[in-house]
Design a protein around this motif. Structure first.
Motif, PDB file in Angstrom:
ATOM      1  N   ARG A   5       0.842  -1.197   0.000  1.00  0.00           N
ATOM      2  CA  ARG A   5       0.000   0.000   0.000  1.00  0.00           C
ATOM      3  C   ARG A   5       0.880   1.250   0.000  1.00  0.00           C
ATOM      4  NH1 ARG A   5      -2.781  -1.623   5.447  1.00  0.00           N
ATOM      5  NH2 ARG A   5      -0.543  -1.963   5.789  1.00  0.00           N
ATOM      6  N   ILE A   6       0.613   2.125  -0.978  1.00  0.00           N
ATOM      7  CA  ILE A   6       1.475   3.271  -1.234  1.00  0.00           C
ATOM      8  C   ILE A   6       0.772   4.597  -0.930  1.00  0.00           C
ATOM      9  CG2 ILE A   6       2.801   4.522  -2.995  1.00  0.00           C
ATOM     10  CD1 ILE A   6       4.000   1.837  -2.594  1.00  0.00           C
ATOM     11  N   GLY A   7       1.534   5.510  -0.319  1.00  0.00           N
ATOM     12  CA  GLY A   7       1.101   6.897  -0.182  1.00  0.00           C
ATOM     13  C   GLY A   7       2.067   7.775  -0.956  1.00  0.00           C
ATOM     14  N   ILE A   8       1.563   8.728  -1.711  1.00  0.00           N
ATOM     15  CA  ILE A   8       2.409   9.597  -2.523  1.00  0.00           C
ATOM     16  C   ILE A   8       2.485  10.989  -1.915  1.00  0.00           C
ATOM     17  CG2 ILE A   8       2.578  10.833  -4.732  1.00  0.00           C
ATOM     18  CD1 ILE A   8       1.800   8.383  -6.170  1.00  0.00           C
ATOM     19  N   VAL A   9       3.707  11.507  -1.767  1.00  0.00           N
ATOM     20  CA  VAL A   9       3.934  12.864  -1.274  1.00  0.00           C
ATOM     21  C   VAL A   9       4.401  13.718  -2.441  1.00  0.00           C
ATOM     22  CG1 VAL A   9       5.255  14.330   0.290  1.00  0.00           C
ATOM     23  CG2 VAL A   9       4.506  12.058   1.042  1.00  0.00           C
ATOM     24  N   GLY A  10       3.612  14.748  -2.756  1.00  0.00           N
ATOM     25  CA  GLY A  10       3.873  15.579  -3.924  1.00  0.00           C
ATOM     26  C   GLY A  10       3.062  15.047  -5.089  1.00  0.00           C
ATOM     27  N   THR A  11       2.136  15.856  -5.627  1.00  0.00           N
ATOM     28  CA  THR A  11       1.229  15.349  -6.664  1.00  0.00           C
ATOM     29  C   THR A  11       1.397  16.080  -7.998  1.00  0.00           C
ATOM     30  OG1 THR A  11      -0.546  16.820  -5.900  1.00  0.00           O
ATOM     31  CG2 THR A  11      -0.480  14.595  -4.964  1.00  0.00           C
ATOM     32  N   GLY A  12       2.634  16.510  -8.278  1.00  0.00           N
ATOM     33  CA  GLY A  12       2.925  17.157  -9.557  1.00  0.00           C
ATOM     34  C   GLY A  12       3.047  16.153 -10.682  1.00  0.00           C
ATOM     35  N   GLY A  13       3.700  16.572 -11.773  1.00  0.00           N
ATOM     36  CA  GLY A  13       3.755  15.766 -12.985  1.00  0.00           C
ATOM     37  C   GLY A  13       4.291  14.368 -12.806  1.00  0.00           C
ATOM     38  N   ILE A  14       5.415  14.204 -12.129  1.00  0.00           N
ATOM     39  CA  ILE A  14       6.021  12.884 -11.998  1.00  0.00           C
ATOM     40  C   ILE A  14       5.187  11.968 -11.122  1.00  0.00           C
ATOM     41  CG2 ILE A  14       7.470  13.377  -9.970  1.00  0.00           C
ATOM     42  CD1 ILE A  14       8.415  11.320 -13.144  1.00  0.00           C
ATOM     43  N   ALA A  15       4.413  12.539 -10.193  1.00  0.00           N
ATOM     44  CA  ALA A  15       3.557  11.722  -9.331  1.00  0.00           C
ATOM     45  C   ALA A  15       2.509  10.989 -10.154  1.00  0.00           C
ATOM     46  CB  ALA A  15       2.889  12.595  -8.279  1.00  0.00           C
ATOM     47  N   ASN A  16       2.007  11.641 -11.194  1.00  0.00           N
ATOM     48  CA  ASN A  16       1.019  10.982 -12.051  1.00  0.00           C
ATOM     49  C   ASN A  16       1.638   9.812 -12.806  1.00  0.00           C
ATOM     50  OD1 ASN A  16      -1.714  12.468 -12.083  1.00  0.00           O
ATOM     51  ND2 ASN A  16      -0.232  14.136 -12.124  1.00  0.00           N
ATOM     52  N   HIS A  17       2.906   9.932 -13.151  1.00  0.00           N
ATOM     53  CA  HIS A  17       3.563   8.808 -13.811  1.00  0.00           C
ATOM     54  C   HIS A  17       3.759   7.665 -12.820  1.00  0.00           C
ATOM     55  CE1 HIS A  17       5.565   7.122 -17.282  1.00  0.00           C
ATOM     56  NE2 HIS A  17       6.523   6.674 -16.484  1.00  0.00           N
ATOM     57  N   HIS A  18       4.160   7.987 -11.596  1.00  0.00           N
ATOM     58  CA  HIS A  18       4.269   6.965 -10.553  1.00  0.00           C
ATOM     59  C   HIS A  18       2.935   6.246 -10.395  1.00  0.00           C
ATOM     60  CE1 HIS A  18       8.123   7.850  -8.157  1.00  0.00           C
ATOM     61  NE2 HIS A  18       8.207   8.541  -9.281  1.00  0.00           N
ATOM     62  N   ALA A  19       1.869   7.040 -10.276  1.00  0.00           N
ATOM     63  CA  ALA A  19       0.537   6.464 -10.061  1.00  0.00           C
ATOM     64  C   ALA A  19       0.122   5.573 -11.229  1.00  0.00           C
ATOM     65  CB  ALA A  19      -0.480   7.584  -9.853  1.00  0.00           C
ATOM     66  N   LYS A  20       0.434   6.003 -12.441  1.00  0.00           N
ATOM     67  CA  LYS A  20       0.090   5.223 -13.627  1.00  0.00           C
ATOM     68  C   LYS A  20       0.768   3.858 -13.596  1.00  0.00           C
ATOM     69  CE  LYS A  20       0.362   5.354 -18.688  1.00  0.00           C
ATOM     70  NZ  LYS A  20       0.817   6.153 -19.858  1.00  0.00           N
ATOM     71  N   VAL A  21       2.051   3.856 -13.236  1.00  0.00           N
ATOM     72  CA  VAL A  21       2.780   2.585 -13.191  1.00  0.00           C
ATOM     73  C   VAL A  21       2.301   1.734 -12.021  1.00  0.00           C
ATOM     74  CG1 VAL A  21       5.037   1.481 -13.091  1.00  0.00           C
ATOM     75  CG2 VAL A  21       4.780   3.656 -14.283  1.00  0.00           C
ATOM     76  N   TYR A  22       2.095   2.358 -10.863  1.00  0.00           N
ATOM     77  CA  TYR A  22       1.574   1.609  -9.714  1.00  0.00           C
ATOM     78  C   TYR A  22       0.258   0.909 -10.064  1.00  0.00           C
ATOM     79  CZ  TYR A  22       4.889   3.809  -6.433  1.00  0.00           C
ATOM     80  OH  TYR A  22       6.013   4.212  -5.768  1.00  0.00           O
ATOM     81  N   SER A  23      -0.609   1.623 -10.779  1.00  0.00           N
ATOM     82  CA  SER A  23      -1.926   1.066 -11.109  1.00  0.00           C
ATOM     83  C   SER A  23      -1.837  -0.075 -12.118  1.00  0.00           C
ATOM     84  CB  SER A  23      -2.837   2.165 -11.663  1.00  0.00           C
ATOM     85  OG  SER A  23      -2.374   2.655 -12.906  1.00  0.00           O
ATOM     86  N   SER A  24      -0.709  -0.178 -12.822  1.00  0.00           N
ATOM     87  CA  SER A  24      -0.557  -1.223 -13.837  1.00  0.00           C
ATOM     88  C   SER A  24       0.214  -2.433 -13.334  1.00  0.00           C
ATOM     89  CB  SER A  24       0.156  -0.648 -15.071  1.00  0.00           C
ATOM     90  OG  SER A  24       1.508  -0.344 -14.782  1.00  0.00           O
TER      91      SER A  24
END
Length: 363
Positions: A5-24
């Motif tokens: 289970r992941i929590g993300i700190v900072g929701t700028g551009g690179i965070a969306n890429h992290h989230a995209k990969v996490y979701s896949s």
């Protein structure tokens, strides 16, 4: 498979890429996020299906959550240290965006926190998972090149100044050297087996940005950096990186050894004859060798058949597996610290206009 289970700190551009990969990636769940700008955090949560109750503007609240196992730090460079250290002290594993930190002092503090906590600190240098980088490391570690005495670590954008938080020292710390140069530095150090730097002589500049209206009044970091790095074993590395330069290329990434040479970009070995060890390694890796005889009885040996990978997927899977087994980190943070040692030397040398000694912190 138990989910990480992941929590993300900072929701700028690179965070969306992290989230995209996490979701896949199977076995990972994105459950919380944090940003100092509440509206950005809320929008990020809505996009990635994070419950409203798990949206924060204070990272210290997020890292204390029992509902998370790990934290992704996606802030700008100058803000990497605080949430990373807080998360590690709270017993959470951390995946931190590159560079580890804008300063050597911050990076050392992060590595110490990881060591003291016993938790994973993985710095997101995804280039480490490129097949050519992995193969270069194997070729060198097998002794196929012999002792490597010289190498070049190079990256070039002819025009590629990113803008935003990347171009202000207040947020980024520095420019091209820490933004994209860290990839080249780490790839080279990894391939070489992480030799210790001893001295650095460097130059940085921002001549082109000064001529560009959109950057000249706001950018205060370097667009170009070059360095001569001497290692403890006597070998030399030449480093070159640019966001903007009047050239199509600054060269390539290569290694010169006493027995053979290697182009890491082209995956080609240069030798007097085909090394038996290379034939054995290629067979083990499912590759073939394309041999070209050249004047003087020498050979160029192209390595064919390296399997392409999605480096982001590989990185996240490696982090997930490390968390599930309790470590170690897919990339040792103490090894990553050497990139900060060199970058610190680059900026001190460029400022002083002379060679400086590398400063390696005690961890």
């Amino acid at each position: 498979m138990r989910k990480v289970r992941i929590g993300i700190v900072g929701t700028g551009g690179i965070a969306n890429h992290h989230a995209k990969v996490y979701s896949s990636v199977e076995g990972i769940e994105l459950v919380a996020c944090c940003d100092i700008v509440k509206e950005k955090a809320v929008q990020f949560a809505e996009r990635w299906g994070i419950p409203k109750k798990h949206v924060f503007t204070n990272f210290r609240k997020l890292v204390q959550m029992d509902e998370i196992d790990a934290v992704s730090v996606c802030t700008y460079n100058q803000a990497h240290r605080a949430p990373t250290v807080a998360a590690l002290k709270a017993g959470k594993h951390v995946l931190c965006e590159k560079p580890m930190a804008a300063t050597l002092r911050d990076a050392a503090a992060m590595v110490r926190a990881a060591k003291e906590s016993g938790k994973i600190l993985h710095v997101a240098i995804h280039s480490r998972f490129r097949p050519n980088v992995v193969m270069a490391q194997k070729i060198i570690s097998e002794g196929i090149l012999g002792r490597v005495y010289y190498c070049e670590s190079v990256g070039c954008r002819r025009r590629g100044i990113p803008g935003g938080t990347f171009i202000r020292s207040e947020t980024a710390g520095h420019g091209a050297v820490v933004d994209i140069g860290v990839y080249n530095l780490f790839n080279t150090l990894f391939a070489l087996g992480f030799p210790k730097p001893v001295t650095i002589s460097a130059f940085t500049c921002d001549y082109i940005a000064r001529q560009m209206p959109q950057f000249k009044d706001v950018m205060d970091v370097e667009e170009f950096g070059a360095a001569w790095v001497r290692f403890e074993d006597g070998s030399i590395m030449v480093f070159k990186i640019s966001w903007a330069v009047h050239a199509n290329s600054l060269g390539s990434n290569f290694f010169l050894g006493e027995k053979a040479g290697l182009s890491m970009d082209g995956m080609e070995v240069y030798a007097d004859e085909v090394p038996k060890e290379l034939e054995k390694l290629a067979k083990a890796e499912g590759c073939s060798l394309e041999v070209e005889e050249v004047r003087g009885g020498m050979v160029n040996i192209r390595i064919k058949g390296l399997k392409p990978v999605d480096v982001w997927q590989e990185q996240i899977k490696a982090f997930r597996d490390a968390v599930l087994r309790g470590g170690p980190s897919p990339i040792d943070p103490e090894k990553v610290l050497l990139t900060n040692v060199i970058m610190d030397g680059i900026f001190r040398s460029a400022k002083a206009g002379r060679e400086v000694k590398a400063r390696i912190p005690r961890i």
